[in-house]
Design an enzyme around this catalytic site. Structure first.
Site, short mmCIF file in Angstrom:
data_model
loop_
_atom_site.label_atom_id
_atom_site.label_comp_id
_atom_site.label_asym_id
_atom_site.label_seq_id
_atom_site.Cartn_x
_atom_site.Cartn_y
_atom_site.Cartn_z
CG HIS A 1 10.87 -12.34 -11.60
ND1 HIS A 1 10.75 -11.17 -11.20
CD2 HIS A 1 11.99 -12.57 -11.73
CE1 HIS A 1 12.01 -10.87 -10.75
NE2 HIS A 1 12.76 -11.72 -11.06
CB CYS B 1 3.43 -34.68 -14.51
SG CYS B 1 2.23 -33.15 -14.75
P1 OAD Z 1 9.32 -2.70 -6.63
O1 OAD Z 1 8.07 -2.69 -5.99
O2 OAD Z 1 10.62 -3.14 -5.93
O3 OAD Z 1 9.80 -1.27 -7.41
C1 OAD Z 1 8.74 -0.42 -7.84
C2 OAD Z 1 9.36 0.75 -8.29
O4 OAD Z 1 8.40 1.29 -9.27
C3 OAD Z 1 9.85 1.70 -7.43
O5 OAD Z 1 10.98 1.99 -7.81
C4 OAD Z 1 8.73 2.67 -7.68
O6 OAD Z 1 9.28 3.97 -7.40
C5 OAD Z 1 8.47 2.81 -9.13
N1 OAD Z 1 7.25 3.06 -9.50
C6 OAD Z 1 6.05 3.42 -8.73
N2 OAD Z 1 5.22 4.01 -9.51
C7 OAD Z 1 5.56 4.13 -10.72
C8 OAD Z 1 5.09 4.68 -11.99
N3 OAD Z 1 3.86 4.96 -11.95
N4 OAD Z 1 5.98 4.61 -13.13
C9 OAD Z 1 7.05 4.27 -12.91
N5 OAD Z 1 7.79 3.85 -11.86
C10 OAD Z 1 6.94 3.64 -10.84
O7 OAD Z 1 9.20 -3.62 -7.70
P2 OAD Z 1 10.20 -4.51 -8.95
O8 OAD Z 1 11.42 -3.68 -8.71
O9 OAD Z 1 9.24 -4.84 -9.79
O10 OAD Z 1 9.69 -10.70 -7.65
O11 OAD Z 1 10.46 -5.66 -7.49
C11 OAD Z 1 11.22 -6.68 -8.21
C12 OAD Z 1 10.73 -8.00 -7.96
O12 OAD Z 1 10.58 -7.96 -6.41
C13 OAD Z 1 9.33 -8.41 -8.23
O13 OAD Z 1 9.41 -9.04 -9.76
C14 OAD Z 1 8.95 -9.46 -7.41
C15 OAD Z 1 9.50 -8.57 -6.25
O14 OAD Z 1 9.42 -9.70 -4.90
C16 OAD Z 1 9.45 -11.84 -7.25
O15 OAD Z 1 8.09 -11.93 -7.01
C17 OAD Z 1 10.17 -12.85 -7.48
#
Ligand code: OAD
Length: 243
Positions: free
Chosen positions: A117, A128
């Site tokens: 991402h 540009c």
């Molecule tokens: P999310 O916020 O959707 O999910 C975060 C996950 O991390 C959840 O399943 C939590 O349970 C878990 N979590 C929280 N604390 C944790 C810890 N200490 N250790 C391990 N896990 C933990 O985030 P993403 O899955 O990364 O995209 O979201 C995907 C994409 O959605 C992001 O890259 C972003 C967002 O919109 C863009 O901006 C294009």
């Protein structure tokens, strides 16, 4: 029992892929997107993280990224990032595929890194197309401009909703997953496509699949093992079996 199994897989694996999401950096103090305290609970993604939003209100979008850049600039890699860097040293073929844009993984010393991402520390010129590193915090002028033309807007070097992933990064991620013996899925809710399709791809290609997450996710039921814990507590435990 399952932790013992995962330790054994890690010791025996030559090709390891780790797919990370926002939960990986939660213990560094960076909010996740979904769930309690998540960014998408406070802000509307379609007003801040789409090309349409940027075309309509570049200043508003940049204010939000400026705020996130300031927040991230005050954080450090956590024990989970450091453990991944250690695992990389001991695995012949290690790839970290991340959805995170914070750069903490690189800061921890992880080298073979695929940023699906993009990078919050990059800018891209809308005129540009030049991609540059920019670590100014806070940005002095909003919206920042390119040197190529007095009115050329820079945009954050990240992927927004509705945009394609960078093709070369996606190819690298798929190739790594297809040869993986072990796929660790850490701190992602697995709801954002196409990143989440790497998990189903790993299953199809026969990798052992392990989720590290304190919560259940959409794909927990598909995993061979779910370790219900945080990245900063589970990953150092796993890394220790290689040393
Ligand atoms: P999310 O916020 O959707 O999910 C975060 C996950 O991390 C959840 O399943 C939590 O349970 C878990 N979590 C929280 N604390 C944790 C810890 N200490 N250790 C391990 N896990 C933990 O985030 P993403 O899955 O990364 O995209 O979201 C995907 C994409 O959605 C992001 O890259 C972003 C967002 O919109 C863009 O901006 C294009």
């Amino acid at each position: 029992m399952s932790l013992i199994q995962v330790r054994r897989w890690l010791r025996e694996s030559e090709h390891v892929v780790v797919l990370t999401g926002a939960g990986m950096s939660a213990e560094s103090g960076i909010p996740t997107f979904r769930g309690v305290g998540g960014l998408w609970k406070q802000f509307r993604a379609e007003e801040l993280a789409t090309p349409q939003a940027f075309a309509l209100r570049p200043n508003l979008v940049w204010e939000w990224y400026n705020w996130r850049r300031e927040l991230i600039a005050g954080t450090r890699p956590n024990a989970g990032h450091q453990a991944l860097a250690q695992i990389e040293q001991r695995i012949a073929d290690f790839t970290l595929v991340t959805q995170n844009v914070d750069g903490l993984d690189g800061q921890a010393g992880i080298r073979n890194l695929v940023r699906l991402h993009g990078d919050i520390w990059g800018t891209v010129c809308t005129r540009c197309g030049e991609r540059r590193e920019n670590r100014e915090v806070p940005l002095a002028h909003l919206p920042p401009l390119c040197h190529c033309h007095p009115e050329a807007l820079l945009r954050p070097g990240v992927v927004w909703f509705g945009e394609a992933l960078p093709a070369a990064e996606w190819e690298r991620a798929m190739a790594a997953v297809q040869r993986a013996d072990l796929l660790l899925v850490v701190g992602t809710s697995a709801v954002v496509y196409p990143a989440s399709s790497l998990i189903t791809m790993g299953i199809r290609y026969g990798a052992h699949t392990v989720e590290i997450n304190p919560q259940e996710t959409r794909l927990s039921g598909e995993m061979e093992v779910c370790l219900h814990g945080s990245a900063a507590e589970m990953l150092p435990d796993l890394a220790s079996v290689l040393f």
